[in-house]
Design a protein around this motif. Structure first.
Motif, PDB file in Angstrom:
ATOM      1  N   SER A 154      36.367  33.039 -25.596  1.00 36.98           N
ATOM      2  CA  SER A 154      35.180  31.763 -25.279  1.00 36.98           C
ATOM      3  C   SER A 154      34.767  31.171 -23.581  1.00 36.98           C
ATOM      4  O   SER A 154      33.650  31.606 -23.774  1.00 36.98           O
ATOM      5  N   THR A 175      30.543  26.497 -23.613  1.00 34.74           N
ATOM      6  CA  THR A 175      32.218  27.009 -23.916  1.00 34.74           C
ATOM      7  C   THR A 175      32.975  26.114 -24.850  1.00 34.74           C
ATOM      8  O   THR A 175      34.006  26.117 -25.120  1.00 34.74           O
ATOM      9  N   PHE A 178      31.653  26.874 -27.950  1.00 34.67           N
ATOM     10  CA  PHE A 178      32.603  27.865 -28.693  1.00 34.67           C
ATOM     11  C   PHE A 178      33.839  27.583 -29.177  1.00 34.67           C
ATOM     12  O   PHE A 178      34.917  27.682 -30.375  1.00 34.67           O
TER      13      PHE A 178
END
Length: 263
Positions: A154, A175, A178
């Motif tokens: 990620s 990020t 994810f």
């Protein structure tokens, strides 16, 4: 059908009569539309939801065998649409949800009168003369990395997917999105996403379709967008100045303006 609406965390807003459904991409949720969807609430009845396994959806409804293909996610879209009584709606799909919308539009003729596909790819893996952008080996390595280290994947992949390195806050948001996804679901959905092949499904789309293609997109290049455009009969493509794979976050005003020329 309250069960369906709760399962997918469906939110309906807006003052218009015509529905407009927004479907998010891999590793994201409906929050990714927060800069785009409100612009259409005066003229449309907006529908936002989370795919099962994402955001505020009912995680207990996730079954790896059921969701082993994009067709199952398209079935959910149709089920949501029927639960809300949608007719002649505009479907707006980002990334993998573009192909989910392609499938849903054929499963339920009349439910979607127009499609807006943002960063679509009918197949990510190169195949003979077809350019998908990745070799089979590259995709397998990507998936193996994700399976071995979800958090590391990620952190490394989100900035690449988002692009716009001069705006690190965008990569940070992706990020975090994810990382919030259940690791096992993230791994399974990634394999479904990146190994799918929907090239033959494009010809069956009967709804007028707008393709929004970013000028630089490492996930879905212009060659990929051109292929989708050539193979959907009633489609046209707008190449955005925006770069990266998530213009709904990085360039929402440009996305809104392009959509308004179509809807």
């Amino acid at each position: 059908m309250p069960g369906v609406l709760e399962r997918n965390n469906v939110k309906v807003r807006g003052a218009g009569e015509q529905p407009m459904m927004f479907a998010h991409g891999y590793g994201c949720d409906q929050n990714m539309w927060r800069f785009v969807a409100p612009a259409f609430e005066a003229d449309f009845n907006t529908v936002l939801f989370d795919h099962v396994g994402a955001g505020g959806s009912d995680l207990s409804a996730y079954d790896k065998r059921k969701y082993s293909s994009l067709s199952a996610y398209a079935d959910d879209v149709v089920e949501i649409g029927r639960g809300l009584g949608l007719e002649d709606a505009v479907f707006v799909g980002h990334s993998v949800s573009a192909m989910i919308g392609v499938l849903a539009s054929q499963k339920a003729p009349g439910m979607f009168g127009k499609l807006v596909l943002i960063g679509p790819s009918a197949r990510y893996i190169d195949d003979e003369d077809y350019v998908g952008g990745f070799s089979a080996k590259q995709i397998e390595e990507l998936l193996e990395f994700l399976e071995a280290n979800h958090m590391g994947w990620s952190a490394q992949m989100a900035p690449v997917i988002m692009g716009n390195p001069d705006r690190p806050e965008l990569a940070e948001e992706l990020t975090n999105s994810f990382c919030r996804t259940d690791p096992d679901i993230a791994k399974a959905f990634a394999r479904v996403t990146f190994t799918s092949d929907n090239r033959k499904d494009l010809a069956g789309v009967t709804a007028p379709t707008l393709i929004l293609q970013c000028s630089e997109d490492i996930i879905a290049s212009q060659a990929v967008g051109d292929f989708v455009n050539r193979n959907i009969p009633k489609s046209r493509m707008i190449v955005l100045k925006a770069t990266g794979h998530c213009p709904n976050l990085s360039a929402p005003d440009e996305v809104i303006a392009a959509m308004r020329t179509f809807v």
